[in-house]
Design a protein around this motif. Structure first.
Motif, mmCIF file in Angstrom:
data_model
loop_
_atom_site.group_PDB
_atom_site.id
_atom_site.type_symbol
_atom_site.label_atom_id
_atom_site.label_comp_id
_atom_site.label_asym_id
_atom_site.label_seq_id
_atom_site.Cartn_x
_atom_site.Cartn_y
_atom_site.Cartn_z
ATOM 1 N N ASP A 102 43.710 39.732 47.638
ATOM 2 C CA ASP A 102 43.773 38.520 46.826
ATOM 3 C C ASP A 102 43.893 37.267 47.697
ATOM 4 O OD1 ASP A 102 45.871 40.311 44.549
ATOM 5 O OD2 ASP A 102 43.733 39.854 44.301
ATOM 6 N N THR A 103 44.041 37.456 48.995
ATOM 7 C CA THR A 103 44.154 36.323 49.906
ATOM 8 C C THR A 103 42.893 35.472 49.850
ATOM 9 O OG1 THR A 103 45.654 37.466 51.409
ATOM 10 C CG2 THR A 103 44.360 35.661 52.331
ATOM 11 N N ALA A 104 43.062 34.181 49.579
ATOM 12 C CA ALA A 104 41.933 33.269 49.433
ATOM 13 C C ALA A 104 42.458 31.869 49.158
ATOM 14 C CB ALA A 104 41.024 33.707 48.282
ATOM 15 N N VAL A 105 41.552 30.917 49.191
ATOM 16 C CA VAL A 105 41.844 29.588 48.657
ATOM 17 C C VAL A 105 41.474 29.626 47.172
ATOM 18 C CG1 VAL A 105 41.331 27.134 48.746
ATOM 19 C CG2 VAL A 105 41.410 28.474 50.866
ATOM 20 N N TYR A 106 42.404 29.204 46.344
ATOM 21 C CA TYR A 106 42.210 29.223 44.896
ATOM 22 C C TYR A 106 41.922 27.803 44.416
ATOM 23 C CZ TYR A 106 43.642 34.062 44.520
ATOM 24 O OH TYR A 106 43.692 35.441 44.630
ATOM 25 N N TYR A 107 40.844 27.688 43.636
ATOM 26 C CA TYR A 107 40.408 26.397 43.123
ATOM 27 C C TYR A 107 40.449 26.391 41.598
ATOM 28 C CZ TYR A 107 38.275 25.905 47.759
ATOM 29 O OH TYR A 107 38.045 25.836 49.108
ATOM 30 N N CYS A 108 40.897 25.296 41.028
ATOM 31 C CA CYS A 108 40.722 25.146 39.587
ATOM 32 C C CYS A 108 39.526 24.230 39.334
ATOM 33 C CB CYS A 108 41.976 24.623 38.905
ATOM 34 S SG CYS A 108 42.327 22.884 39.135
ATOM 35 N N ALA A 109 38.958 24.374 38.169
ATOM 36 C CA ALA A 109 37.757 23.628 37.819
ATOM 37 C C ALA A 109 37.781 23.275 36.339
ATOM 38 C CB ALA A 109 36.509 24.450 38.139
ATOM 39 N N PHE A 161 38.794 29.820 40.358
ATOM 40 C CA PHE A 161 37.934 30.556 41.273
ATOM 41 C C PHE A 161 38.692 30.735 42.583
ATOM 42 C CE2 PHE A 161 33.670 30.466 39.274
ATOM 43 C CZ PHE A 161 33.953 29.633 38.189
ATOM 44 N N ARG A 162 38.184 31.620 43.424
ATOM 45 C CA ARG A 162 38.790 31.785 44.741
ATOM 46 C C ARG A 162 37.706 32.036 45.785
ATOM 47 N NH1 ARG A 162 41.906 37.631 43.884
ATOM 48 N NH2 ARG A 162 40.020 38.950 43.831
ATOM 49 N N GLN A 163 38.040 31.706 47.011
ATOM 50 C CA GLN A 163 37.094 31.898 48.095
ATOM 51 C C GLN A 163 37.838 32.371 49.335
ATOM 52 O OE1 GLN A 163 34.556 28.531 48.933
ATOM 53 N NE2 GLN A 163 33.035 29.843 49.899
ATOM 54 N N ALA A 164 37.492 33.560 49.781
ATOM 55 C CA ALA A 164 38.059 34.117 51.003
ATOM 56 C C ALA A 164 37.157 33.755 52.179
ATOM 57 C CB ALA A 164 38.193 35.629 50.872
ATOM 58 N N PRO A 165 37.691 33.767 53.386
ATOM 59 C CA PRO A 165 36.874 33.413 54.556
ATOM 60 C C PRO A 165 35.632 34.291 54.667
ATOM 61 C CG PRO A 165 39.182 33.480 55.159
ATOM 62 C CD PRO A 165 39.094 34.013 53.754
ATOM 63 N N GLY A 166 34.495 33.637 54.837
ATOM 64 C CA GLY A 166 33.243 34.360 55.005
ATOM 65 C C GLY A 166 32.656 34.915 53.726
ATOM 66 N N LYS A 167 33.265 34.603 52.592
ATOM 67 C CA LYS A 167 32.769 35.123 51.318
ATOM 68 C C LYS A 167 32.411 33.977 50.392
ATOM 69 C CE LYS A 167 35.258 39.512 51.382
ATOM 70 N NZ LYS A 167 36.134 40.432 50.595
ATOM 71 N N GLU A 168 31.617 34.309 49.377
ATOM 72 C CA GLU A 168 31.245 33.304 48.392
ATOM 73 C C GLU A 168 32.411 33.061 47.426
ATOM 74 O OE1 GLU A 168 26.414 34.054 48.147
ATOM 75 O OE2 GLU A 168 27.681 34.378 46.392
ATOM 76 N N ARG A 169 32.352 31.907 46.794
ATOM 77 C CA ARG A 169 33.354 31.589 45.790
ATOM 78 C C ARG A 169 33.179 32.538 44.609
ATOM 79 N NH1 ARG A 169 34.742 25.386 44.706
ATOM 80 N NH2 ARG A 169 34.812 25.621 46.973
ATOM 81 N N GLU A 170 34.268 33.125 44.142
ATOM 82 C CA GLU A 170 34.176 34.075 43.049
ATOM 83 C C GLU A 170 35.057 33.672 41.871
ATOM 84 O OE1 GLU A 170 35.640 38.060 43.523
ATOM 85 O OE2 GLU A 170 37.374 37.426 44.706
ATOM 86 N N PHE A 171 34.602 34.029 40.706
ATOM 87 C CA PHE A 171 35.303 33.749 39.454
ATOM 88 C C PHE A 171 36.577 34.577 39.366
ATOM 89 C CE2 PHE A 171 36.009 32.862 35.095
ATOM 90 C CZ PHE A 171 36.262 34.063 34.438
#
Length: 127
Positions: free
Chosen positions: A90-97, A37-47
């Protein structure tokens, strides 16, 4: 308990590429559905993408389809996300789950289908 550690993020120019890795603890990695997933500033986490336990099935968000590829290496307890043709959006924090529960008829695109999360890795794409 599953501990996930992402790596591989960084700063890259538009059109460039990165490969993200997510190393998992535990001896039952092959029993987890893995997702990014990824989350950009001010946005919800997205798949972004998910891969089944067997690795035979992968799912990618429309926004990254054809540019990003998820894969897994169970021998290394690691899931990867290859990011090609990167764009500034595509700039965001990328999270694995990691998902440990079986849900019928889902592609594991919702955060609440996952039980464990990494701390995230920053991807910044400059124009």
């Amino acid at each position: 308990q599953v501990h996930l550690v992402e790596s591989g993020g960084g700063l890259v120019q538009a059109g460039g590429f990165l490969r993200l890795s997510c190393a998992a603890s535990g001896r039952t990695f092959s029993s987890y559905v893995m997702g990014w997933f990824r989350q950009a500033p001010g946005k919800e986490r997205e798949f972004v993408a998910a891969i089944s336990r067997s690795g035979c099935n992968t799912y990618h968000a429309e926004s990254v389809k054809g540019r990003f590829t998820i894969s897994r290496d169970d021998a290394k307890n690691t899931v990867y996300l290859q990011l090609n043709s990167l764009k500034p959006e595509d700039t965001a924090v990328y999270y694995c789950a990691a998902g440990t529960t079986y849900y019928s008829g889902t592609i594991y695109s919702r955060p609440n289908e996952y039980d464990y999360w990494g701390q995230g890795t920053q991807v910044t794409v400059s124009s």
